[in-house]
Design an enzyme around this catalytic site. Structure first.
Site, short mmCIF file in Angstrom:
data_model
loop_
_atom_site.label_atom_id
_atom_site.label_comp_id
_atom_site.label_asym_id
_atom_site.label_seq_id
_atom_site.Cartn_x
_atom_site.Cartn_y
_atom_site.Cartn_z
N GLY A 43 -30.36 -5.82 -18.33
CA GLY A 43 -30.40 -7.22 -17.91
C GLY A 43 -29.86 -7.33 -16.51
O GLY A 43 -29.42 -6.34 -15.91
N GLY A 44 -29.89 -8.52 -15.97
CA GLY A 44 -29.39 -8.76 -14.63
C GLY A 44 -27.87 -8.85 -14.60
O GLY A 44 -27.20 -8.79 -15.64
N ARG A 54 -24.33 -10.32 -14.70
CA ARG A 54 -23.72 -11.42 -15.45
C ARG A 54 -24.66 -12.02 -16.49
O ARG A 54 -24.64 -13.22 -16.74
CB ARG A 54 -23.23 -12.51 -14.49
CG ARG A 54 -22.17 -12.02 -13.52
CD ARG A 54 -20.90 -11.74 -14.30
NE ARG A 54 -19.87 -11.19 -13.45
CZ ARG A 54 -19.43 -9.94 -13.53
NH1 ARG A 54 -19.92 -9.11 -14.40
NH2 ARG A 54 -18.46 -9.51 -12.74
N SER A 55 -25.47 -11.17 -17.10
CA SER A 55 -26.44 -11.65 -18.11
C SER A 55 -25.89 -11.58 -19.52
O SER A 55 -26.57 -11.99 -20.46
CB SER A 55 -27.72 -10.83 -18.02
OG SER A 55 -27.46 -9.47 -18.34
N LYS A 113 -24.80 -8.61 -20.94
CA LYS A 113 -25.11 -7.31 -21.56
C LYS A 113 -23.87 -6.55 -22.02
O LYS A 113 -23.89 -5.97 -23.10
CB LYS A 113 -25.99 -6.44 -20.65
CG LYS A 113 -25.64 -6.39 -19.24
CD LYS A 113 -26.68 -5.67 -18.39
CE LYS A 113 -26.08 -5.39 -17.06
NZ LYS A 113 -25.64 -6.58 -16.34
N HIS A 115 -12.34 -6.32 -17.60
CA HIS A 115 -13.10 -5.73 -18.71
C HIS A 115 -12.16 -5.24 -19.80
O HIS A 115 -12.40 -5.49 -20.99
CB HIS A 115 -13.97 -4.57 -18.21
CG HIS A 115 -15.38 -4.93 -17.95
ND1 HIS A 115 -16.41 -4.49 -18.75
CD2 HIS A 115 -15.95 -5.67 -16.98
CE1 HIS A 115 -17.54 -4.96 -18.28
NE2 HIS A 115 -17.30 -5.68 -17.20
N ARG A 116 -11.11 -4.53 -19.42
CA ARG A 116 -10.15 -4.01 -20.41
C ARG A 116 -9.48 -5.15 -21.17
O ARG A 116 -9.33 -5.09 -22.39
CB ARG A 116 -9.10 -3.14 -19.72
CG ARG A 116 -9.60 -1.78 -19.38
CD ARG A 116 -8.49 -0.89 -18.86
NE ARG A 116 -9.02 0.44 -18.59
CZ ARG A 116 -8.67 1.18 -17.57
NH1 ARG A 116 -7.77 0.75 -16.71
NH2 ARG A 116 -9.22 2.37 -17.40
N GLU A 130 -12.98 7.89 -19.04
CA GLU A 130 -13.66 7.70 -17.76
C GLU A 130 -14.62 8.85 -17.53
O GLU A 130 -14.27 10.01 -17.72
CB GLU A 130 -12.64 7.61 -16.63
CG GLU A 130 -11.77 6.38 -16.74
CD GLU A 130 -10.76 6.25 -15.62
OE1 GLU A 130 -10.83 7.03 -14.65
OE2 GLU A 130 -9.90 5.35 -15.71
N ASP A 188 -20.68 2.09 -20.24
CA ASP A 188 -20.85 0.94 -19.34
C ASP A 188 -20.46 1.38 -17.94
O ASP A 188 -19.28 1.59 -17.67
CB ASP A 188 -19.99 -0.23 -19.82
CG ASP A 188 -20.43 -1.56 -19.26
OD1 ASP A 188 -21.33 -1.59 -18.40
OD2 ASP A 188 -19.86 -2.58 -19.67
#
Length: 174
Positions: free
Chosen positions: A9-10, A12-13, A15, A50-51, A62, A83
């Site tokens: 996806g784009g 900020r979609s 995903k 994110h975390r 990582e 991700d």
């Protein structure tokens, strides 16, 4: 949950949030394989956000370059979330690695995984043709990588405005 799922996806979609829900849905715990590198303050902030959003239930690894090795090392009971493939490709290209061989190795490794794998990638081919050579090379490489990994995955979703649209398997026979 299927064995391998690609979510595209784009920007900020939604995903990553979809991928997180899918990865946790099986056991309530999952392995997060991050490909991002914190090269500046803004990226460090994004990684921290994110975390914080993920919360409990995650074991982080990582893998800015050796994604296949990290998948093999973390294969077990818990689903893995990668991700994202777009940042992995960026890292490979910037390090002058053979990104095409790395993409093929990933596609070949996915069916051999015992635990499910959810992969996130960006759809970068829906916009205008970039105005410079490097950007066009990246767009083309990302398109190739996304198609290659989509072929290897059991399911593919397109995330639009936080809503998932299942695109594979499809019900259309040509």
């Amino acid at each position: 949950m299927k064995k391998s799922i690609l979510i595209t996806g784009g920007a900020r979609s939604g995903k990553s949030a979809l991928a997180e829900r899918l990865a946790l849905s099986r056991t309530g715990r999952a392995v997060y394989i991050a490909t991002a590198e914190a090269r500046d303050d803004e990226m460090r902030d994004r990684i921290a956000q994110h975390r914080a959003r993920r919360g409990e239930g995650w074991t982080d690894h990582e893998a800015p370059l050796d994604l296949v090795g990290t998948l093999v090392a973390t294969d077990g009971d818990a689903p893995r979330l990668v991700d994202c493939l777009t940042l992995w490709l960026t890292n490979l290209m910037l390090s002058d690695a053979d990104w095409r061989a790395a993409g093929m190795a990933l596609a070949e490794a996915l069916p051999r995984q015992a635990a499910p794998v959810v992969l996130v990638t960006n759809e970068v081919g829906s916009g205008i043709v970039p105005d410079n050579r490097l950007a066009r090379e990246f767009r083309d490489a990302a398109g190739w990588l996304n198609q290659t990994i989509a072929t290897a995955c059991d399911e593919v979703y397109l995330s639009v405005a936080g809503c998932p649209l299942k695109v594979k398997p499809d019900d259309v026979t040509l």
